[in-house]
Design a protein around this motif. Structure first.
Motif, mmCIF file in Angstrom:
data_model
loop_
_atom_site.group_PDB
_atom_site.id
_atom_site.type_symbol
_atom_site.label_atom_id
_atom_site.label_comp_id
_atom_site.label_asym_id
_atom_site.label_seq_id
_atom_site.Cartn_x
_atom_site.Cartn_y
_atom_site.Cartn_z
ATOM 1 N N ALA A 174 -25.033 7.278 32.776
ATOM 2 C CA ALA A 174 -26.427 6.834 32.768
ATOM 3 C C ALA A 174 -27.369 8.035 32.785
ATOM 4 C CB ALA A 174 -26.689 5.923 33.958
ATOM 5 N N ALA A 175 -27.049 9.040 33.589
ATOM 6 C CA ALA A 175 -27.899 10.224 33.670
ATOM 7 C C ALA A 175 -27.940 10.954 32.331
ATOM 8 C CB ALA A 175 -27.396 11.161 34.765
ATOM 9 N N GLN A 176 -26.805 11.015 31.643
ATOM 10 C CA GLN A 176 -26.784 11.659 30.333
ATOM 11 C C GLN A 176 -27.606 10.871 29.326
ATOM 12 O OE1 GLN A 176 -22.521 11.848 29.788
ATOM 13 N NE2 GLN A 176 -22.412 13.980 30.456
ATOM 14 N N GLY A 177 -27.564 9.545 29.396
ATOM 15 C CA GLY A 177 -28.372 8.730 28.504
ATOM 16 C C GLY A 177 -29.853 8.967 28.704
ATOM 17 N N ARG A 178 -30.275 9.045 29.956
ATOM 18 C CA ARG A 178 -31.697 9.287 30.246
ATOM 19 C C ARG A 178 -32.116 10.685 29.806
ATOM 20 N NH1 ARG A 178 -30.243 6.467 35.845
ATOM 21 N NH2 ARG A 178 -30.803 4.312 35.311
ATOM 22 N N SER A 179 -31.268 11.660 30.071
ATOM 23 C CA SER A 179 -31.571 13.032 29.680
ATOM 24 C C SER A 179 -31.624 13.174 28.163
ATOM 25 C CB SER A 179 -30.519 13.980 30.264
ATOM 26 O OG SER A 179 -30.741 15.307 29.845
ATOM 27 N N ARG A 180 -30.680 12.548 27.463
ATOM 28 C CA ARG A 180 -30.655 12.635 26.009
ATOM 29 C C ARG A 180 -31.851 11.907 25.396
ATOM 30 N NH1 ARG A 180 -28.860 16.506 23.488
ATOM 31 N NH2 ARG A 180 -26.944 16.449 24.734
ATOM 32 N N ALA A 181 -32.311 10.835 26.025
ATOM 33 C CA ALA A 181 -33.503 10.131 25.542
ATOM 34 C C ALA A 181 -34.722 11.040 25.614
ATOM 35 C CB ALA A 181 -33.729 8.865 26.358
#
Length: 308
Positions: free
Chosen positions: A112-119
């Motif tokens: 989830a953290a990677q998804g938010r960071s990549r967004a």
């Protein structure tokens, strides 16, 4: 005009069939290739790229355009789907690509953290972004009867605009504007699956040295697990209300007492209890904290590191 004059034609004008939208796919491993073939079969013009070019070449024979670089593939279409090894691979592949005005959909497995960071990373480069979690294995992709689906989260506008295209390989489930939610749903379900597989493995280990055919036992196991699965609904209601004693059938004290038989049987059968003991130990801790009359749902409090 006479009464015999022909009536005006009422034949409807044919409606043009919408042309399938073009898109780009970065990554043609097992999952990427399955996705590509589903889009190609549905008539979508497709540009593909893979770090190892030879792995993309078979798709050229099926109608895909193979780009020489990730940047060239991104430049080819507004909709860019990424299906690579990990989040670091996504950053490396898109380094130097012009994402301005692009719609980036990340089907790479991550947190989830990677998804938010990549967004945030994509939006800073002028792209709209969706993260995703694929609930399928490659053979299920493109098969409408397989039950395959993909979680999506992030830009609602992007999902609305490209929803039909994204639904070609597998069903779609949009779970919110928070870009981390797709990965969180994915990992939560996979974590539950791993727990189930641990129990299945332990069950087979118990009967392994006996005159009990695994193939005879398997239908009983599947039926039993299927009957128990709806208990998740009761756990959800207890979590929503905060009342862990609501509608209890077998309370924690009873279940802890029953665990002694499970552990003793494992010892008798010469089977390690290491797949069971993390859970039984947690039950004992919650019982010691005074929750014997409740359901086991309350043990979620012991898993919350913020409570420690």
């Amino acid at each position: 005009m006479t009464d015999n004059a022909p009536a005006p034609s009422t034949t409807p004008t044919p409606t043009a069939t919408p042309t399938p939208a073009p898109l780009t796919l970065l990554g043609t491993g097992a999952m990427g290739t399955a996705l590509a073939r589903a889009w190609l079969a549905a008539g979508h013009p497709l540009t593909v790229w893979n770090r190892t070019p030879a792995r993309a070449e078979p798709l050229a024979a099926e109608g895909a355009t193979v780009a020489a670089s990730a940047a060239d593939a991104v430049a080819a279409n507004q909709l860019v789907v990424v299906c690579l090894l990990d989040d670091a691979s996504v950053g490396e592949a898109l380094d130097g690509a012009d994402l301005s005005g692009r719609d980036l959909v990340n089907l790479t497995t991550g947190t989830a953290a990677q998804g938010r960071s990549r967004a945030a990373w994509a939006e800073a480069r002028g792209a709209r972004f969706l993260d995703a979690g694929i609930m399928a294995v490659p053979p299920m992709i493109g098969d409408a009867a397989s039950g395959a689906y993909v979680f999506y989260s992030g830009s609602p506008e992007l999902f609305e605009e490209h929803g039909e295209t994204l639904a070609v390989p597998a069903g779609t489930r949009y779970v919110g504007a928070d870009p981390g939610f797709a990965a969180l749903h994915d990992v939560a379900l996979l974590s539950a699956m791993n727990g189930m597989f641990a129990g299945v493995l332990h069950a087979f280990a118990l009967i392994r040295r006996e005159d009990i055919a695994p193939t005879d036992f398997a239908p009983l196991l599947v039926s039993w697990l299927g009957a128990m699965a709806p208990a998740a609904h009761q756990a959800a209601e207890q979590l929503a209300s905060g009342d862990y004693g609501k509608d209890v059938v077998s309370n924690l004290a009873m279940q802890v007492a029953g665990n002694a038989t499970l552990l003793a049987t494992a010892e008798e059968q010469g089977v390690s209890a290491e797949l069971l003991t993390p859970y039984t130990t947690l039950m004992e801790r919650w019982l010691a904290a005074g929750h014997g009359d409740e359901d086991t749902t309350g043990m979620v409090e012991l898993l919350d590191l913020r409570n420690r």
